[in-house]
Design an enzyme around this catalytic site. Structure first.
Site, mmCIF file in Angstrom:
data_model
loop_
_atom_site.group_PDB
_atom_site.id
_atom_site.type_symbol
_atom_site.label_atom_id
_atom_site.label_comp_id
_atom_site.label_asym_id
_atom_site.label_seq_id
_atom_site.Cartn_x
_atom_site.Cartn_y
_atom_site.Cartn_z
ATOM 1 N N ALA A 42 0.839 -1.199 0.000
ATOM 2 C CA ALA A 42 0.000 0.000 0.000
ATOM 3 C C ALA A 42 0.869 1.241 0.000
ATOM 4 O O ALA A 42 2.082 1.160 0.214
ATOM 5 C CB ALA A 42 -0.902 0.008 1.228
ATOM 6 N N ASN A 43 0.241 2.386 -0.248
ATOM 7 C CA ASN A 43 0.904 3.677 -0.080
ATOM 8 C C ASN A 43 0.628 4.195 1.327
ATOM 9 O O ASN A 43 -0.360 3.821 1.943
ATOM 10 C CB ASN A 43 0.311 4.697 -1.052
ATOM 11 C CG ASN A 43 0.829 4.531 -2.458
ATOM 12 O OD1 ASN A 43 1.055 3.412 -2.904
ATOM 13 N ND2 ASN A 43 1.014 5.627 -3.140
ATOM 14 N N ARG A 44 1.449 5.088 1.789
ATOM 15 C CA ARG A 44 1.163 5.783 3.038
ATOM 16 C C ARG A 44 0.099 6.837 2.777
ATOM 17 O O ARG A 44 0.293 7.724 1.951
ATOM 18 C CB ARG A 44 2.406 6.540 3.516
ATOM 19 C CG ARG A 44 3.391 5.695 4.217
ATOM 20 C CD ARG A 44 4.481 6.594 4.789
ATOM 21 N NE ARG A 44 5.747 5.894 4.832
ATOM 22 C CZ ARG A 44 6.037 4.951 5.721
ATOM 23 N NH1 ARG A 44 5.172 4.627 6.661
ATOM 24 N NH2 ARG A 44 7.205 4.354 5.687
ATOM 25 N N SER A 45 -1.016 6.737 3.447
ATOM 26 C CA SER A 45 -2.053 7.759 3.344
ATOM 27 C C SER A 45 -3.042 7.556 4.473
ATOM 28 O O SER A 45 -3.552 6.451 4.660
ATOM 29 C CB SER A 45 -2.790 7.632 2.008
ATOM 30 O OG SER A 45 -3.980 8.391 2.027
#
Ligand code: CTP
Ligand code: CA
Length: 224
Positions: A33-36
């Site tokens: 995943a991306n960091r968000s």
């Protein structure tokens, strides 16, 4: 639902907002995943709702909960997000605040990978659909205003200006997320709004304030 919508300049407008990360499965228990946190996207949805818009809020697995008074559509992966966006169209505007994973694992396992038995996993990736680009370049039924986000760590204006052109969106909300800024994961944001009129730098402010300003600008653009 109609009765609950606020009275404001966006009354009668349908706006879709993507938010949060996407999760791309490696196996049933693991993902990339991306960091968000999803905080900025949720704030934008709130601000649009408060101006009277009907908001479809398509969110990946975010840390923050979807706001009240929006039509929340929870998704996991980029491909699910793309399908949800297509299903939510047509819309008067689209705001693409999600941190979509650029790649998914090409052959996700349907059973849990085991340490001992399977050795070190080697992951192969496939490219995910570019949702913003697809919507920006729609020949029929493109929202009248398409707004992307660009989190950059360097050459922010140059990168985001090129990105706007490449994708074909109307505006890009760019920000510098290099660690020194402390923006990532925080409650504040410092953005540059990139449009046909060039690059407009906004002072650092709370994410709610960024969202309200952006919503005001969207209302002004849709009123034209
Ligand atoms: N975006 C999208 N679908 C994707 C990737 C990105 O809709 N598969 C949207 C994001 O929501 C954001 C904008 O595109 O509004 C820019 O995302 P970003 O990751 O900065 O752009 P990329 O083209 O993926 O470029 P980069 O190589 O810098 O990640
Ligand atoms: Ca990306």
């Amino acid at each position: 639902i109609a009765a609950k919508l606020a009275d404001g300049p966006l009354k009668g407008k349908r706006i879709l907002v993507t938010s949060g990360p996407t999760h791309e499965p490696i196996d049933p228990v693991r993902y990339i995943a991306n960091r968000s946190s999803g905080a900025q996207g949720a704030a934008v949805a709130c601000a649009l709702r408060d101006l009277g818009a009907e908001v479809v809020f398509i969110t990946g697995p975010a840390a923050v909960r979807p706001p009240e008074g929006v039509q929340a559509v929870p998704v996991e992966s980029a491909r699910e997000m793309e399908a949800a966006v297509q299903a939510a169209l047509p819309a008067d505007a689209g705001v693409f605040a999600a941190a979509v994973a650029d790649w998914r694992v090409a052959s996700a396992s349907d059973r849990k990978l085991k340490k001992s038995k399977d050795g070190l996993p080697v992951l192969e990736f496939a490219e995910n659909p570019d949702i913003l680009k697809t919507v920006s370049q729609m020949k029929n039924g493109r929202p009248g205003l398409v707004v992307g986000f660009a989190a950059e760590t360097n050459d922010v204006v140059e990168n985001a200006t090129a990105k706007r052109k490449r994708k074909g969106c109307d505006w890009i909300v760019a920000n510098d997320v290099s660690p020194a800024t402390g923006i990532m994961g925080g409650s504040e944001n410092a953005v540059i709004l990139i449009s046909d009129d060039g690059a407009e730098e906004w002072p650092r402010m709370g994410k709610g304030e960024v969202a309200r300003r952006l919503a005001d600008r969207i209302a002004a653009a849709l009123a034209k």
